[in-house]
Design a protein around this motif. Structure first.
Motif, PDB file in Angstrom:
ATOM      1  N   HIS A 126      13.035  14.581   1.248  1.00 55.31           N
ATOM      2  CA  HIS A 126      13.534  13.440   0.472  1.00 55.31           C
ATOM      3  C   HIS A 126      12.367  12.669  -0.141  1.00 55.31           C
ATOM      4  CE1 HIS A 126      17.811  13.515   0.996  1.00 55.31           C
ATOM      5  NE2 HIS A 126      17.762  13.446   2.314  1.00 55.31           N
ATOM      6  N   ALA A 127      11.288  12.529   0.623  1.00 54.60           N
ATOM      7  CA  ALA A 127      10.130  11.806   0.093  1.00 54.60           C
ATOM      8  C   ALA A 127       9.578  12.506  -1.140  1.00 54.60           C
ATOM      9  CB  ALA A 127       9.048  11.692   1.174  1.00 54.60           C
ATOM     10  N   ARG A 128       9.570  13.820  -1.130  1.00 61.25           N
ATOM     11  CA  ARG A 128       9.042  14.557  -2.269  1.00 61.25           C
ATOM     12  C   ARG A 128      10.020  14.543  -3.449  1.00 61.25           C
ATOM     13  NH1 ARG A 128       4.706  18.716  -2.452  1.00 61.25           N
ATOM     14  NH2 ARG A 128       4.462  17.229  -4.158  1.00 61.25           N
ATOM     15  N   LEU A 129      11.305  14.505  -3.161  1.00 55.91           N
ATOM     16  CA  LEU A 129      12.297  14.501  -4.235  1.00 55.91           C
ATOM     17  C   LEU A 129      12.568  13.097  -4.759  1.00 55.91           C
ATOM     18  CD1 LEU A 129      14.890  17.081  -2.849  1.00 55.91           C
ATOM     19  CD2 LEU A 129      13.474  17.363  -4.886  1.00 55.91           C
ATOM     20  N   VAL A 130      12.883  12.186  -3.844  1.00 49.25           N
ATOM     21  CA  VAL A 130      13.249  10.823  -4.232  1.00 49.25           C
ATOM     22  C   VAL A 130      12.004   9.972  -4.442  1.00 49.25           C
ATOM     23  CG1 VAL A 130      14.526   8.751  -3.570  1.00 49.25           C
ATOM     24  CG2 VAL A 130      15.424  11.014  -2.968  1.00 49.25           C
ATOM     25  N   GLY A 131      11.118  10.006  -3.455  1.00 52.86           N
ATOM     26  CA  GLY A 131       9.937   9.155  -3.520  1.00 52.86           C
ATOM     27  C   GLY A 131       9.018   9.470  -4.675  1.00 52.86           C
ATOM     28  N   GLU A 132       8.971  10.722  -5.086  1.00 48.86           N
ATOM     29  CA  GLU A 132       8.119  11.113  -6.205  1.00 48.86           C
ATOM     30  C   GLU A 132       8.872  11.125  -7.532  1.00 48.86           C
ATOM     31  OE1 GLU A 132       6.176  14.786  -5.193  1.00 48.86           O
ATOM     32  OE2 GLU A 132       5.402  13.977  -3.297  1.00 48.86           O
ATOM     33  N   GLY A 133      10.109  10.626  -7.522  1.00 46.18           N
ATOM     34  CA  GLY A 133      10.864  10.454  -8.763  1.00 46.18           C
ATOM     35  C   GLY A 133      11.384  11.737  -9.385  1.00 46.18           C
ATOM     36  N   ARG A 134      11.546  12.788  -8.601  1.00 41.92           N
ATOM     37  CA  ARG A 134      11.991  14.065  -9.169  1.00 41.92           C
ATOM     38  C   ARG A 134      13.504  14.159  -9.314  1.00 41.92           C
ATOM     39  NH1 ARG A 134       7.408  17.458  -8.645  1.00 41.92           N
ATOM     40  NH2 ARG A 134       5.895  16.651  -7.125  1.00 41.92           N
ATOM     41  N   VAL A 135      14.245  13.475  -8.427  1.00 45.08           N
ATOM     42  CA  VAL A 135      15.701  13.615  -8.408  1.00 45.08           C
ATOM     43  C   VAL A 135      16.374  12.835  -9.526  1.00 45.08           C
ATOM     44  CG1 VAL A 135      17.757  12.928  -7.112  1.00 45.08           C
ATOM     45  CG2 VAL A 135      15.974  14.239  -5.996  1.00 45.08           C
ATOM     46  N   ALA A 136      15.854  11.661  -9.827  1.00 40.44           N
ATOM     47  CA  ALA A 136      16.526  10.760 -10.764  1.00 40.44           C
ATOM     48  C   ALA A 136      16.817  11.429 -12.100  1.00 40.44           C
ATOM     49  CB  ALA A 136      15.688   9.494 -10.968  1.00 40.44           C
ATOM     50  N   ARG A 137      15.945  12.299 -12.539  1.00 35.86           N
ATOM     51  CA  ARG A 137      16.128  12.922 -13.851  1.00 35.86           C
ATOM     52  C   ARG A 137      17.023  14.164 -13.828  1.00 35.86           C
ATOM     53  NH1 ARG A 137      10.690  14.272 -12.442  1.00 35.86           N
ATOM     54  NH2 ARG A 137      10.317  16.521 -12.328  1.00 35.86           N
ATOM     55  N   LEU A 138      17.485  14.564 -12.645  1.00 37.29           N
ATOM     56  CA  LEU A 138      18.268  15.793 -12.553  1.00 37.29           C
ATOM     57  C   LEU A 138      19.750  15.591 -12.839  1.00 37.29           C
ATOM     58  CD1 LEU A 138      16.690  17.482  -9.382  1.00 37.29           C
ATOM     59  CD2 LEU A 138      16.261  18.012 -11.795  1.00 37.29           C
ATOM     60  N   GLY A 139      20.265  14.410 -12.502  1.00 33.76           N
ATOM     61  CA  GLY A 139      21.674  14.139 -12.747  1.00 33.76           C
ATOM     62  C   GLY A 139      22.609  14.961 -11.882  1.00 33.76           C
ATOM     63  N   ILE A 140      22.229  15.194 -10.615  1.00 32.89           N
ATOM     64  CA  ILE A 140      23.066  15.979  -9.713  1.00 32.89           C
ATOM     65  C   ILE A 140      23.768  15.060  -8.727  1.00 32.89           C
ATOM     66  CG2 ILE A 140      21.650  18.047  -9.925  1.00 32.89           C
ATOM     67  CD1 ILE A 140      20.310  17.336  -7.309  1.00 32.89           C
ATOM     68  N   SER A 141      24.822  15.575  -8.091  1.00 30.75           N
ATOM     69  CA  SER A 141      25.581  14.784  -7.125  1.00 30.75           C
ATOM     70  C   SER A 141      24.772  14.589  -5.852  1.00 30.75           C
ATOM     71  CB  SER A 141      26.894  15.502  -6.788  1.00 30.75           C
ATOM     72  OG  SER A 141      26.623  16.697  -6.072  1.00 30.75           O
ATOM     73  N   HIS A 142      25.206  13.639  -5.028  1.00 27.28           N
ATOM     74  CA  HIS A 142      24.537  13.393  -3.757  1.00 27.28           C
ATOM     75  C   HIS A 142      24.603  14.632  -2.866  1.00 27.28           C
ATOM     76  CE1 HIS A 142      24.798   8.682  -3.909  1.00 27.28           C
ATOM     77  NE2 HIS A 142      24.142   9.215  -4.924  1.00 27.28           N
ATOM     78  N   ALA A 143      25.778  15.288  -2.829  1.00 26.98           N
ATOM     79  CA  ALA A 143      25.919  16.471  -1.983  1.00 26.98           C
ATOM     80  C   ALA A 143      24.983  17.579  -2.439  1.00 26.98           C
ATOM     81  CB  ALA A 143      27.365  16.955  -2.013  1.00 26.98           C
ATOM     82  N   GLU A 144      24.884  17.784  -3.755  1.00 27.65           N
ATOM     83  CA  GLU A 144      23.990  18.822  -4.249  1.00 27.65           C
ATOM     84  C   GLU A 144      22.534  18.438  -3.991  1.00 27.65           C
ATOM     85  OE1 GLU A 144      23.559  21.831  -8.039  1.00 27.65           O
ATOM     86  OE2 GLU A 144      24.386  19.830  -8.380  1.00 27.65           O
ATOM     87  N   GLU A 145      22.240  17.157  -4.064  1.00 22.53           N
ATOM     88  CA  GLU A 145      20.885  16.705  -3.750  1.00 22.53           C
ATOM     89  C   GLU A 145      20.520  17.023  -2.308  1.00 22.53           C
ATOM     90  OE1 GLU A 145      18.473  12.610  -2.950  1.00 22.53           O
ATOM     91  OE2 GLU A 145      20.151  12.521  -4.375  1.00 22.53           O
ATOM     92  N   GLU A 146      21.469  16.818  -1.379  1.00 26.41           N
ATOM     93  CA  GLU A 146      21.198  17.124   0.016  1.00 26.41           C
ATOM     94  C   GLU A 146      20.935  18.621   0.209  1.00 26.41           C
ATOM     95  OE1 GLU A 146      20.566  15.307   2.463  1.00 26.41           O
ATOM     96  OE2 GLU A 146      21.337  13.321   1.983  1.00 26.41           O
ATOM     97  N   ARG A 147      21.703  19.459  -0.485  1.00 32.70           N
ATOM     98  CA  ARG A 147      21.478  20.903  -0.393  1.00 32.70           C
ATOM     99  C   ARG A 147      20.110  21.261  -0.971  1.00 32.70           C
ATOM    100  NH1 ARG A 147      25.473  24.448   0.383  1.00 32.70           N
ATOM    101  NH2 ARG A 147      24.857  25.806  -1.335  1.00 32.70           N
ATOM    102  N   LEU A 148      19.751  20.637  -2.069  1.00 30.89           N
ATOM    103  CA  LEU A 148      18.442  20.867  -2.656  1.00 30.89           C
ATOM    104  C   LEU A 148      17.345  20.412  -1.698  1.00 30.89           C
ATOM    105  CD1 LEU A 148      16.554  21.642  -4.972  1.00 30.89           C
ATOM    106  CD2 LEU A 148      16.993  19.395  -6.006  1.00 30.89           C
ATOM    107  N   THR A 149      17.584  19.316  -0.986  1.00 38.57           N
ATOM    108  CA  THR A 149      16.606  18.826  -0.018  1.00 38.57           C
ATOM    109  C   THR A 149      16.319  19.886   1.039  1.00 38.57           C
ATOM    110  OG1 THR A 149      17.330  16.542  -0.355  1.00 38.57           O
ATOM    111  CG2 THR A 149      16.110  16.994   1.654  1.00 38.57           C
ATOM    112  N   ASP A 150      17.360  20.521   1.552  1.00 41.45           N
ATOM    113  CA  ASP A 150      17.158  21.602   2.511  1.00 41.45           C
ATOM    114  C   ASP A 150      16.384  22.757   1.886  1.00 41.45           C
ATOM    115  OD1 ASP A 150      18.340  20.377   4.661  1.00 41.45           O
ATOM    116  OD2 ASP A 150      20.282  21.358   4.421  1.00 41.45           O
ATOM    117  N   LEU A 151      16.702  23.066   0.630  1.00 40.17           N
ATOM    118  CA  LEU A 151      16.018  24.167  -0.048  1.00 40.17           C
ATOM    119  C   LEU A 151      14.534  23.861  -0.234  1.00 40.17           C
ATOM    120  CD1 LEU A 151      17.192  26.852  -1.017  1.00 40.17           C
ATOM    121  CD2 LEU A 151      17.295  25.909  -3.324  1.00 40.17           C
TER     122      LEU A 151
END
Length: 244
Positions: free
Chosen positions: A117-142
């Motif tokens: 999450h720190a690498r995705l959210v904290g580094e600002g990578r997720v905000a520009r993706l426009g994905i759902s919270h559930a898909e974000e969690e799956r991406l976090t595991d990936l």
């Protein structure tokens, strides 16, 4: 595994390679025993483990505060928080359930999820993706797979022990992520990806590294390892069909 899930995994692992760099064989892989044998979950040990997992995942943990929490003794039939990533004023806090420390490798998987999450959210990578919270969690595991923590994350997902079973669900906005668990489910796992999905993700990651017979596969739990081998065979089939 349905083709749709394979396509999703392949797509986002390619995205991970573009965002975080290629999955080269030189990247460290955390294996069982990654956590020191004397680990008991003290504050000092937890902070040291966060730094060590951060080094594997390339996460800057210098601005992260580690808060150990005690889960309630009686949680039968309801969900309880075992991990959370959140921003508090000018700092980032990750909460970790001290009781998970009784299973050190799973505790390392919990840390890996929060640092993803720190690498995705904290580094600002997720905000520009426009994905759902559930898909974000799956991406976090990936992301834990791509950044070298996939063996421990996958093994934690294949945990059938009722007394220590966890699942992930997103809570709040992008600055608030919680890992929760419940103990009234027949299958208990940590993470949004199933053991089979982890296995296929590891197969894709392995081929991206140029490994057709990864030596670390022996450290996987049986169901994940079986899914890995099926995934490797599936990905090799088109090449074999095109040969000759």
């Amino acid at each position: 595994m349905p083709q749709e899930q394979r396509t999703w995994t392949e797509r986002w692992l390619r995205w991970c390679a573009e965002e975080f760099g290629p999955a080269t064989p030189r990247r460290e892989i955390a294996l069982p025993g990654f956590v020191p044998a004397d680990f008991t979950g003290t504050q000092e040990q937890a902070e040291m483990l966060v730094r060590r997992v951060g080094a594997v995942m390339g996460a800057d943990v210098s601005g992260i505060s580690v808060l150990l929490v005690e889960s309630p003794e009686k949680v039968q039939g309801r969900k309880h928080q075992v991990g959370e990533y959140r921003k508090a004023f000018d700092r980032v806090v990750i909460e970790l359930d001290r009781r998970v420390a009784a299973r050190p490798d799973s505790f390392a998987g919990l840390v890996a999820h929060e640092l993803a999450h720190a690498r995705l959210v904290g580094e600002g990578r997720v905000a520009r993706l426009g994905i759902s919270h559930a898909e974000e969690e799956r991406l976090t595991d990936l992301v834990t797979v791509h950044l070298g923590m996939g063996v421990l994350s996958a093994n934690a997902a294949d945990d059938y022990v009722k007394a220590a079973g966890y699942s992930v669900m997103p809570v709040g906005e992008f600055t608030d992520r919680m890992l929760t668990g419940r103990r009234d489910e027949p299958l208990h796992r940590m993470g949004y990806l199933s053991p089979g999905e982890y296995g296929y993700a590891l197969a894709c990651w392995s081929t991206m590294r140029g490994e057709t017979d990864p030596p670390w596969a022996r450290h996987l739990k049986a169901s994940v390892r079986d899914a890995l081998m099926r995934g490797l065979a599936h990905r090799a089939a088109p090449r074999q069909a095109g040969a000759g």
